[in-house]
Design an enzyme around this catalytic site. Structure first.
Site, mmCIF file in Angstrom:
data_model
loop_
_atom_site.group_PDB
_atom_site.id
_atom_site.type_symbol
_atom_site.label_atom_id
_atom_site.label_comp_id
_atom_site.label_asym_id
_atom_site.label_seq_id
_atom_site.Cartn_x
_atom_site.Cartn_y
_atom_site.Cartn_z
ATOM 1 N N SER A 168 97.887 47.654 18.335
ATOM 2 C CA SER A 168 98.573 47.523 17.045
ATOM 3 C C SER A 168 100.073 47.533 17.320
ATOM 4 C CB SER A 168 98.211 48.721 16.164
ATOM 5 O OG SER A 168 99.077 48.816 15.042
ATOM 6 N N TYR A 213 97.476 58.135 14.181
ATOM 7 C CA TYR A 213 97.094 56.717 14.347
ATOM 8 C C TYR A 213 97.997 56.067 15.400
ATOM 9 C CZ TYR A 213 96.005 51.829 13.540
ATOM 10 O OH TYR A 213 95.633 50.518 13.727
HETATM 11 P P1 NDP Z 1 87.964 47.147 9.214
HETATM 12 O O1 NDP Z 1 87.929 48.492 8.564
HETATM 13 O O2 NDP Z 1 87.790 45.956 8.351
HETATM 14 O O3 NDP Z 1 86.920 47.084 10.421
HETATM 15 C C1 NDP Z 1 86.757 48.154 11.306
HETATM 16 C C2 NDP Z 1 85.482 47.963 12.094
HETATM 17 O O4 NDP Z 1 85.358 49.065 13.018
HETATM 18 C C3 NDP Z 1 84.250 47.979 11.211
HETATM 19 O O5 NDP Z 1 83.363 46.965 11.637
HETATM 20 C C4 NDP Z 1 83.637 49.352 11.475
HETATM 21 O O6 NDP Z 1 82.223 49.265 11.408
HETATM 22 C C5 NDP Z 1 84.056 49.604 12.916
HETATM 23 N N1 NDP Z 1 84.044 51.033 13.226
HETATM 24 C C6 NDP Z 1 84.874 51.988 12.739
HETATM 25 N N2 NDP Z 1 84.507 53.200 13.202
HETATM 26 C C7 NDP Z 1 83.410 52.987 14.006
HETATM 27 C C8 NDP Z 1 82.574 53.847 14.753
HETATM 28 N N3 NDP Z 1 82.780 55.158 14.796
HETATM 29 N N4 NDP Z 1 81.550 53.302 15.453
HETATM 30 C C9 NDP Z 1 81.334 51.980 15.426
HETATM 31 N N5 NDP Z 1 82.102 51.105 14.735
HETATM 32 C C10 NDP Z 1 83.116 51.612 14.018
HETATM 33 O O7 NDP Z 1 89.391 47.094 9.960
HETATM 34 P P2 NDP Z 1 90.079 45.959 10.868
HETATM 35 O O8 NDP Z 1 89.195 44.815 11.062
HETATM 36 O O9 NDP Z 1 91.418 45.728 10.300
HETATM 37 O O10 NDP Z 1 90.301 46.793 12.208
HETATM 38 C C11 NDP Z 1 89.806 46.371 13.473
HETATM 39 C C12 NDP Z 1 90.749 46.891 14.543
HETATM 40 O O11 NDP Z 1 92.040 46.305 14.377
HETATM 41 C C13 NDP Z 1 90.987 48.405 14.529
HETATM 42 O O12 NDP Z 1 90.999 48.875 15.855
HETATM 43 C C14 NDP Z 1 92.371 48.545 13.900
HETATM 44 O O13 NDP Z 1 93.041 49.713 14.302
HETATM 45 C C15 NDP Z 1 93.037 47.294 14.446
HETATM 46 N N6 NDP Z 1 94.205 46.859 13.672
HETATM 47 C C16 NDP Z 1 94.105 46.526 12.352
HETATM 48 C C17 NDP Z 1 95.235 46.134 11.651
HETATM 49 C C18 NDP Z 1 95.203 45.813 10.204
HETATM 50 O O14 NDP Z 1 96.280 45.742 9.574
HETATM 51 N N7 NDP Z 1 94.055 45.591 9.590
HETATM 52 C C19 NDP Z 1 96.535 46.004 12.328
HETATM 53 C C20 NDP Z 1 96.522 46.413 13.714
HETATM 54 C C21 NDP Z 1 95.387 46.792 14.346
HETATM 55 P P3 NDP Z 1 81.245 50.326 10.705
HETATM 56 O O15 NDP Z 1 82.024 51.007 9.621
HETATM 57 O O16 NDP Z 1 80.096 49.495 10.223
HETATM 58 O O17 NDP Z 1 80.855 51.234 11.808
HETATM 59 C C1 8X3 Z 2 97.732 48.728 11.652
HETATM 60 C C2 8X3 Z 2 99.085 48.229 11.307
HETATM 61 O O1 8X3 Z 2 101.353 48.873 10.347
HETATM 62 O O2 8X3 Z 2 99.480 50.262 9.711
HETATM 63 O O3 8X3 Z 2 97.592 48.999 13.000
HETATM 64 O O4 8X3 Z 2 100.362 50.387 11.909
HETATM 65 S S1 8X3 Z 2 100.101 49.523 10.795
#
Ligand code: NDP
Ligand code: 8X3
Length: 246
Positions: free
Chosen positions: A133, A146
């Site tokens: 991120s 985070y």
């Molecule tokens: P979502 O919440 O849409 O998706 C998160 C996914 O992670 C879900 O499929 C969830 O599946 C899975 N997950 C969470 N906890 C667990 C667990 N304990 N075991 C197995 N699976 C798990 O978020 P994003 O798609 O946005 O996030 C994906 C990645 O991208 C993350 O690592 C996030 O930190 C990163 N990210 C996101 C940003 C954003 O702005 N959205 C920016 C920067 C990074 P389920 O709940 O079914 O287990």
């Molecule tokens: C998610 C983006 O801006 O919340 O990783 O850190 S931010």
């Protein structure tokens, strides 16, 4: 031989979009997450594209479950370490330690358990993508844990890349800014209205945008790697700079 891509956290957002995108590029997909019904929907969608999709329902925080579900796998070409979350947005003296555990156990320890189990099944030419991120190099108010977890992903990605040089396995860290997924709703413990305001006046990235970047990096020639990819909406310049239109 058909190539296989394993994507953690494929029930939503970036992981789901990446699974669908890599299937369209010809990969058979192994998709993981905790929500079984969503995994089944994804499987049906990918199979409609004519690709194989295996779904594995488990929690990446459990080393036992990771080993149980992932040890039987063979010949993984792409691993996308995507499962992750932010939980809470409070000052450090008010944060909930259960949120802290969830973030560290998922974003850091879960990624490590999956990586440790899968790497022995990867051959030369394999490719690991870690979802970091912009919070992996910037740290903002209310985000201590985070940001710490994503700083850890940044460090792990750099060391992992060095460790895997001799095996010819590439490591690419994907470091997005604002991507509209379920991320903010999860961060605010289901408060959708609050989550929607995160993107006020901004056209955020989508899961498809991140999937596009992963698919592009995955098809580069063998001698070429993208170490680190920072992706943001055009209206964002970093954690502290967003131009919101009224
Ligand atoms: P979502 O919440 O849409 O998706 C998160 C996914 O992670 C879900 O499929 C969830 O599946 C899975 N997950 C969470 N906890 C667990 C667990 N304990 N075991 C197995 N699976 C798990 O978020 P994003 O798609 O946005 O996030 C994906 C990645 O991208 C993350 O690592 C996030 O930190 C990163 N990210 C996101 C940003 C954003 O702005 N959205 C920016 C920067 C990074 P389920 O709940 O079914 O287990
Ligand atoms: C998610 C983006 O801006 O919340 O990783 O850190 S931010």
């Amino acid at each position: 031989m058909k190539k296989q891509a394993l994507i953690t956290g494929a029930t939503s957002g970036i992981g789901r979009a990446t699974a669908i995108r890599l299937a369209s590029e010809g990969y058979d997909i192994i998709a993981t997450g905790r929500r079984a019904e969503r995994l089944e929907h994804l499987k049906a969608e990918i199979e409609q594209q004519g690709r194989k999709c295996t779904v594995l329902c488990f929690d990446v925080r459990s080393e036992e479950e990771v080993k149980q579900f992932l040890s039987p796998l063979e010949d993984i070409d792409i691993l996308v370490n995507n499962a992750g979350l932010a939980a809470g947005l409070e000052h450090i003296d008010e944060g909930d330690t259960r949120d802290w555990d969830a973030m560290i156990d998922t974003n850091v320890k879960g990624l490590l358990y999956v990586t440790r189990t899968i790497l022995p099944k990867m051959h030369e030419g394999g490719h690991v993508f870690n979802l970091g991120s912009i919070a992996g190099t910037e740290a903002y108010e209310n985000g201590a844990v985070y940001c710490a977890s994503k700083h850890a992903v940044h460090a792990i990605s750099q060391s992992m890349r060095a460790d895997l040089l001799k095996r010819g396995i590439k490591v690419t860290e994907i470091r997005p800014g604002m991507v509209e997924t379920e991320f903010s709703e999860v961060r605010f413990h289901g408060d959708k209205e609050r989550a929607d305001h995160v993107y006020d006046g901004v056209e955020p990235l989508t899961g498809d945008d991140i999937a596009e970047a992963i698919a592009w990096a995955a098809q580069l020639p063998r001698h070429m790697n993208v170490n680190d990819m920072v992706l943001m909406p055009a209206q964002q310049a970093g954690a502290f700079y967003t131009c919101r239109r009224k």
